[in-house]
Enzyme design. Structure first.
Site, PDB file in Angstrom:
ATOM      1  N   SER A  33       0.848  -1.226   0.066  1.00 37.67           N
ATOM      2  CA  SER A  33      -0.056   0.125  -0.181  1.00 37.67           C
ATOM      3  C   SER A  33       0.840   1.608  -0.443  1.00 37.67           C
ATOM      4  CB  SER A  33      -0.699   0.159   1.496  1.00 37.67           C
ATOM      5  OG  SER A  33      -1.778   1.369   1.273  1.00 37.67           O
ATOM      6  N   ASN A  34       0.669   2.707   0.525  1.00 37.77           N
ATOM      7  CA  ASN A  34       1.159   3.652   0.689  1.00 37.77           C
ATOM      8  C   ASN A  34       0.523   5.126   1.245  1.00 37.77           C
ATOM      9  OD1 ASN A  34      -0.978   5.352  -0.615  1.00 37.77           O
ATOM     10  ND2 ASN A  34      -0.852   4.324  -2.624  1.00 37.77           N
ATOM     11  N   HIS A  35       0.903   5.729   1.878  1.00 35.92           N
ATOM     12  CA  HIS A  35       0.804   7.062   2.553  1.00 35.92           C
ATOM     13  C   HIS A  35      -0.820   7.525   2.719  1.00 35.92           C
ATOM     14  CE1 HIS A  35       4.181   5.700   5.108  1.00 35.92           C
ATOM     15  NE2 HIS A  35       4.621   5.467   4.219  1.00 35.92           N
ATOM     16  N   SER A  36      -1.149   7.221   1.165  1.00 32.14           N
ATOM     17  CA  SER A  36      -2.140   8.600   1.609  1.00 32.14           C
ATOM     18  C   SER A  36      -2.814   8.081   2.674  1.00 32.14           C
ATOM     19  CB  SER A  36      -2.815   7.421   0.177  1.00 32.14           C
ATOM     20  OG  SER A  36      -4.126   8.442   0.512  1.00 32.14           O
ATOM     21  N   ALA A 100      -5.285   7.439  -4.249  1.00 29.54           N
ATOM     22  CA  ALA A 100      -3.700   7.218  -4.837  1.00 29.54           C
ATOM     23  C   ALA A 100      -3.284   5.689  -4.988  1.00 29.54           C
ATOM     24  CB  ALA A 100      -2.364   7.361  -3.521  1.00 29.54           C
TER      25      ALA A 100
END
Ligand code: CTP
Ligand code: CA
Length: 225
Positions: A33-36, A100
């Site tokens: 995943s990512n930090h959005s 994102a």
């Protein structure tokens, strides 16, 4: 811009907004995943609601609560987000892609938890579908707005995405600036469309969302005449 909200700038319109990150499963307990944080997309949803629109948020997994009087469709992966987006195109006037989306996912998600064994392991990733580009290429194409997160040459890359994905507008932010962006409550962006652009200095995501909704509504109305 304030009185635009009182007059119901988006009254009678259906607005769909993607927000937050996606999660791409590796196995039943792990993901990429990512930090959005979802904050920008959620703020746009609230602003569009205040402008009189019927709003649906297609959200990846986030911590923040859904705004009141906004329909929220909870999704997990990029492919979920695409399916949810396409399902709403029959009643969507304006599509805003603030999510994102993970660019790649593991080629296969293991059905059982992967056990630790060798000192190194490889994951093969495959490209995810592009949600906003798929929407913009659809026969039911709504007025389509994308975002662009860049760390350099923001205007060049953002304009390239505007054209390549056949978007009506793109909201670009420079994520190399440490004090704004992903997890921040503030943002500063430049919006590009056709031959034009407009920059917004750093402000709260709530205030910026109202500015963006005002600009998007204005552009949308111009395309309807
Ligand atoms: N986007 C999307 N589906 C994807 C990837 C991106 O809908 N699989 C959307 C985002 O929601 C955003 C826009 O495309 O509105 C641009 O996202 P960004 O990550 O900046 O661009 P990419 O096309 O993925 O290019 P890159 O990450 O290589 O810069
Ligand atoms: Ca990307």
């Amino acid at each position: 811009a304030a009185n635009l909200f009182e007059t119901g700038l988006l009254a009678g319109l259906e607005v769909v907004i993607t927000a937050g990150p996606t999660r791409e499963a590796i196995d039943p307990v792990r993901y990429i995943s990512n930090h959005s944080s979802g904050k920008m997309g959620y703020a746009i949803a609230a602003a569009a609601r205040d402008a009189g629109a019927r709003v649906t948020l297609i959200s990846g997994p986030v911590i923040i609560p859904a705004p009141e009087r906004v329909n929220c469709v909870r999704t997990e992966s990029a492919r979920d987000m695409l399916d949810a987006s396409l399902a709403l195109l029959g009643r969507c006037d304006i599509f805003i892609a603030a999510a994102a989306v993970a660019d790649y996912r593991p080629m296969t998600a293991a059905h059982q938890k992967i056990k630790k064994s060798a000192d190194s392991m490889e994951l093969t990733l495959v490209k995810n579908p592009d949600v906003v580009a798929t929407v913009a290429a659809h026969e039911l194409r709504p007025f389509t707005v994308g975002f662009a997160a860049e760390t350099q040459d923001v205007d060049v890359y953002a304009r390239d995405k505007l054209v390549r994905k056949n978007l009506d507008m793109i909201v670009a932010n420079d994520v190399s600036l440490s004090e704004i962006g992903f997890n921040s409550d503030q943002n500063a962006v430049t919006v590009f469309w056709a031959e034009n652009q407009q920059s917004f200095a750093q402000m709260s995501k709530q205030a910026l969302a109202r500015e963006l909704v005002g600009l998007i509504a204005h552009r949308y109305q111009q395309t309807q005449t």
